[in-house]
Design a protein around this motif. Structure first.
Motif, PDB file in Angstrom:
ATOM      1  N   ASP A 140      36.150  29.741  46.716  1.00 56.63           N
ATOM      2  CA  ASP A 140      35.418  30.765  47.450  1.00 56.63           C
ATOM      3  C   ASP A 140      34.274  31.368  46.651  1.00 56.63           C
ATOM      4  O   ASP A 140      33.706  32.393  47.050  1.00 56.63           O
ATOM      5  CB  ASP A 140      36.369  31.875  47.903  1.00 56.63           C
ATOM      6  N   GLY A 141      33.924  30.750  45.525  1.00 55.53           N
ATOM      7  CA  GLY A 141      32.808  31.245  44.734  1.00 55.53           C
ATOM      8  C   GLY A 141      33.168  32.305  43.722  1.00 55.53           C
ATOM      9  O   GLY A 141      32.309  32.764  42.967  1.00 55.53           O
ATOM     10  N   SER A 142      34.446  32.719  43.682  1.00 53.92           N
ATOM     11  CA  SER A 142      34.866  33.692  42.676  1.00 53.92           C
ATOM     12  C   SER A 142      34.844  33.040  41.295  1.00 53.92           C
ATOM     13  O   SER A 142      35.202  31.868  41.156  1.00 53.92           O
ATOM     14  CB  SER A 142      36.281  34.196  42.977  1.00 53.92           C
ATOM     15  N   PRO A 143      34.449  33.768  40.253  1.00 51.65           N
ATOM     16  CA  PRO A 143      34.486  33.198  38.909  1.00 51.65           C
ATOM     17  C   PRO A 143      35.849  33.355  38.238  1.00 51.65           C
ATOM     18  O   PRO A 143      36.005  32.977  37.074  1.00 51.65           O
ATOM     19  CB  PRO A 143      33.419  34.009  38.160  1.00 51.65           C
ATOM     20  N   TRP A 144      36.837  33.892  38.964  1.00 58.13           N
ATOM     21  CA  TRP A 144      38.152  34.138  38.383  1.00 58.13           C
ATOM     22  C   TRP A 144      39.217  33.299  39.094  1.00 58.13           C
ATOM     23  O   TRP A 144      39.569  33.581  40.240  1.00 58.13           O
ATOM     24  CB  TRP A 144      38.534  35.613  38.522  1.00 58.13           C
TER      25      TRP A 144
ATOM     26  N   GLU B 275      43.598  46.487  44.377  1.00 58.71           N
ATOM     27  CA  GLU B 275      43.456  46.725  42.941  1.00 58.71           C
ATOM     28  C   GLU B 275      43.466  45.456  42.093  1.00 58.71           C
ATOM     29  O   GLU B 275      43.053  45.490  40.935  1.00 58.71           O
ATOM     30  CB  GLU B 275      44.570  47.659  42.455  1.00 58.71           C
ATOM     31  N   VAL B 276      43.944  44.361  42.667  1.00 53.44           N
ATOM     32  CA  VAL B 276      44.031  43.115  41.894  1.00 53.44           C
ATOM     33  C   VAL B 276      43.110  42.044  42.468  1.00 53.44           C
ATOM     34  O   VAL B 276      42.263  41.494  41.750  1.00 53.44           O
ATOM     35  CB  VAL B 276      45.493  42.606  41.831  1.00 53.44           C
ATOM     36  N   PHE B 277      43.243  41.760  43.759  1.00 61.50           N
ATOM     37  CA  PHE B 277      42.448  40.669  44.330  1.00 61.50           C
ATOM     38  C   PHE B 277      41.023  41.097  44.664  1.00 61.50           C
ATOM     39  O   PHE B 277      40.078  40.318  44.464  1.00 61.50           O
ATOM     40  CB  PHE B 277      43.143  40.096  45.563  1.00 61.50           C
TER      41      PHE B 277
ATOM     42  N   ASP C   1      37.212  39.098  43.772  1.00 56.63           N
ATOM     43  CA  ASP C   1      36.445  38.384  44.789  1.00 56.63           C
ATOM     44  C   ASP C   1      35.087  37.979  44.227  1.00 56.63           C
ATOM     45  O   ASP C   1      34.615  38.545  43.233  1.00 56.63           O
ATOM     46  CB  ASP C   1      36.206  39.279  46.014  1.00 56.63           C
ATOM     47  N   ALA C   2      34.445  37.032  44.873  1.00 59.78           N
ATOM     48  CA  ALA C   2      33.057  36.725  44.520  1.00 59.78           C
ATOM     49  C   ALA C   2      32.235  38.005  44.653  1.00 59.78           C
ATOM     50  O   ALA C   2      32.297  38.689  45.664  1.00 59.78           O
ATOM     51  CB  ALA C   2      32.510  35.640  45.443  1.00 59.78           C
ATOM     52  N   GLY C   3      31.523  38.372  43.617  1.00 58.48           N
ATOM     53  CA  GLY C   3      30.770  39.606  43.618  1.00 58.48           C
ATOM     54  C   GLY C   3      31.544  40.803  43.128  1.00 58.48           C
ATOM     55  O   GLY C   3      30.993  41.910  43.057  1.00 58.48           O
ATOM     56  N   GLY C   4      32.833  40.618  42.762  1.00 59.33           N
ATOM     57  CA  GLY C   4      33.631  41.712  42.247  1.00 59.33           C
ATOM     58  C   GLY C   4      33.262  42.040  40.809  1.00 59.33           C
ATOM     59  O   GLY C   4      32.496  41.330  40.161  1.00 59.33           O
ATOM     60  N   ASP C   5      33.836  43.145  40.312  1.00 58.25           N
ATOM     61  CA  ASP C   5      33.481  43.579  38.954  1.00 58.25           C
ATOM     62  C   ASP C   5      34.516  43.187  37.907  1.00 58.25           C
ATOM     63  O   ASP C   5      34.322  43.458  36.715  1.00 58.25           O
ATOM     64  CB  ASP C   5      33.261  45.097  38.918  1.00 58.25           C
ATOM     65  N   GLY C   6      35.625  42.563  38.327  1.00 56.29           N
ATOM     66  CA  GLY C   6      36.618  42.086  37.373  1.00 56.29           C
ATOM     67  C   GLY C   6      37.509  43.175  36.790  1.00 56.29           C
ATOM     68  O   GLY C   6      38.281  42.903  35.867  1.00 56.29           O
ATOM     69  N   ARG C   7      37.428  44.410  37.300  1.00 55.00           N
ATOM     70  CA  ARG C   7      38.248  45.523  36.783  1.00 55.00           C
ATOM     71  C   ARG C   7      39.546  45.586  37.590  1.00 55.00           C
ATOM     72  O   ARG C   7      39.568  46.062  38.724  1.00 55.00           O
ATOM     73  CB  ARG C   7      37.491  46.840  36.872  1.00 55.00           C
TER      74      ARG C   7
ATOM     75  N   LEU D 222      38.693  41.778  33.308  1.00 53.43           N
ATOM     76  CA  LEU D 222      38.899  40.341  33.124  1.00 53.43           C
ATOM     77  C   LEU D 222      37.539  39.671  33.190  1.00 53.43           C
ATOM     78  O   LEU D 222      36.868  39.717  34.227  1.00 53.43           O
ATOM     79  CB  LEU D 222      39.815  39.797  34.222  1.00 53.43           C
ATOM     80  N   PRO D 223      37.079  39.070  32.097  1.00 53.65           N
ATOM     81  CA  PRO D 223      35.732  38.485  32.103  1.00 53.65           C
ATOM     82  C   PRO D 223      35.649  37.286  33.036  1.00 53.65           C
ATOM     83  O   PRO D 223      36.668  36.646  33.332  1.00 53.65           O
ATOM     84  CB  PRO D 223      35.522  38.073  30.645  1.00 53.65           C
ATOM     85  N   PRO D 224      34.456  36.959  33.520  1.00 47.25           N
ATOM     86  CA  PRO D 224      34.299  35.770  34.362  1.00 47.25           C
ATOM     87  C   PRO D 224      34.888  34.542  33.676  1.00 47.25           C
ATOM     88  O   PRO D 224      34.685  34.338  32.475  1.00 47.25           O
ATOM     89  CB  PRO D 224      32.779  35.652  34.527  1.00 47.25           C
ATOM     90  N   GLY D 225      35.625  33.768  34.441  1.00 46.96           N
ATOM     91  CA  GLY D 225      36.330  32.624  33.884  1.00 46.96           C
ATOM     92  C   GLY D 225      37.743  32.953  33.474  1.00 46.96           C
ATOM     93  O   GLY D 225      38.564  32.052  33.284  1.00 46.96           O
ATOM     94  N   GLY D 226      38.056  34.253  33.321  1.00 44.48           N
ATOM     95  CA  GLY D 226      39.420  34.653  33.009  1.00 44.48           C
ATOM     96  C   GLY D 226      40.353  34.382  34.172  1.00 44.48           C
ATOM     97  O   GLY D 226      39.950  34.415  35.336  1.00 44.48           O
TER      98      GLY D 226
END
Length: 213
Positions: A29-33, A103-105, A109-115, A136-140
């Protein structure tokens, strides 16, 4: 469980193989996580496998975050509305799936801040944990573990089910928690985690797991 072909493996090797698979996993879905379910009854100890994968990822230079659904229980007033041993409540109302989405998913999401909030509710004190957000950094990789994960339409990119036969589940579930067993029977009947998970781990003998990867 039916006629499922499984291969003997060690827990250490399983952690390594799953970590290797996750290094190349690209969310659709384009998410980096990448988001991973480690699904299983408490007696199957899915959290132990999630921690093994986390360590294997760490050794490969990849960030990850282990989150337990038990940190997202609903308040006791809601959880125990129908008593302390109501299997229907355990199946449908024990875990705060809305908070997991939010708080987790949502942050992944794509465009999320990873917090990501690692936990929300302390069931012993029956109050909010007040934990800090973790970036969580992109790719985490998110490694979410707990029961009934495959029935909520969570956006997992890989699903792992740690399975116990009915006999093993009964033997390894402490007597004070035996009242939860009908909920797991229902989960098997309605969701078929053995058949639908991407990776199946059979853990009847905790010393000698087997898997279908």
């Amino acid at each position: 469980m039916g006629r499922v072909r499984l291969e003997a493996i060690t827990w250490e090797r399983l952690g390594d193989l799953l970590a290797e698979r996750l290094l190349d996993l690209k969310p659709g879905d384009g998410s980096p996580w990448p988001r991973v379910a480690v699904d299983g009854a408490p007696a199957a100890r899915p959290g132990d496998l999630a921690e093994r994968v986390r360590e294997a990822l760490r050794l490969r230079g990849r960030s990850s975050l282990v989150v337990a659904t038990e940190g997202f229980l609903r308040p006791a007033s809601l959880r125990l509305e129908y008593g302390h041993r109501d299997a229907e409540s355990y199946y449908n109302g024990w875990f705060d799936t809305g908070a997991l989405w939010r708080e987790v998913f949502g942050p992944l999401d794509a465009g999320g801040d990873g917090r990501v909030l690692p936990d929300l509710w302390d069931p012993v004190a029956d109050r909010a944990t007040r934990s800090s957000y973790i970036h969580l950094p992109p790719g985490g990789v998110l490694l979410l573990h707990g029961p009934f994960l495959l029935r909520h339409w969570f956006p997992f990119d890989l699903t792992v089910h740690v399975s116990l036969s009915p006999g093993a589940l009964r033997r390894r579930t402490p007597e004070p928690e035996q009242w939860t067993l009908p909920a797991f029977e229902r989960y098997e009947a309605e969701t078929d985690p053995v058949g639908t998970a991407d990776v199946l781990v059979r853990a009847d003998d905790p010393r000698h797991p087997a898997w279908r990867g």
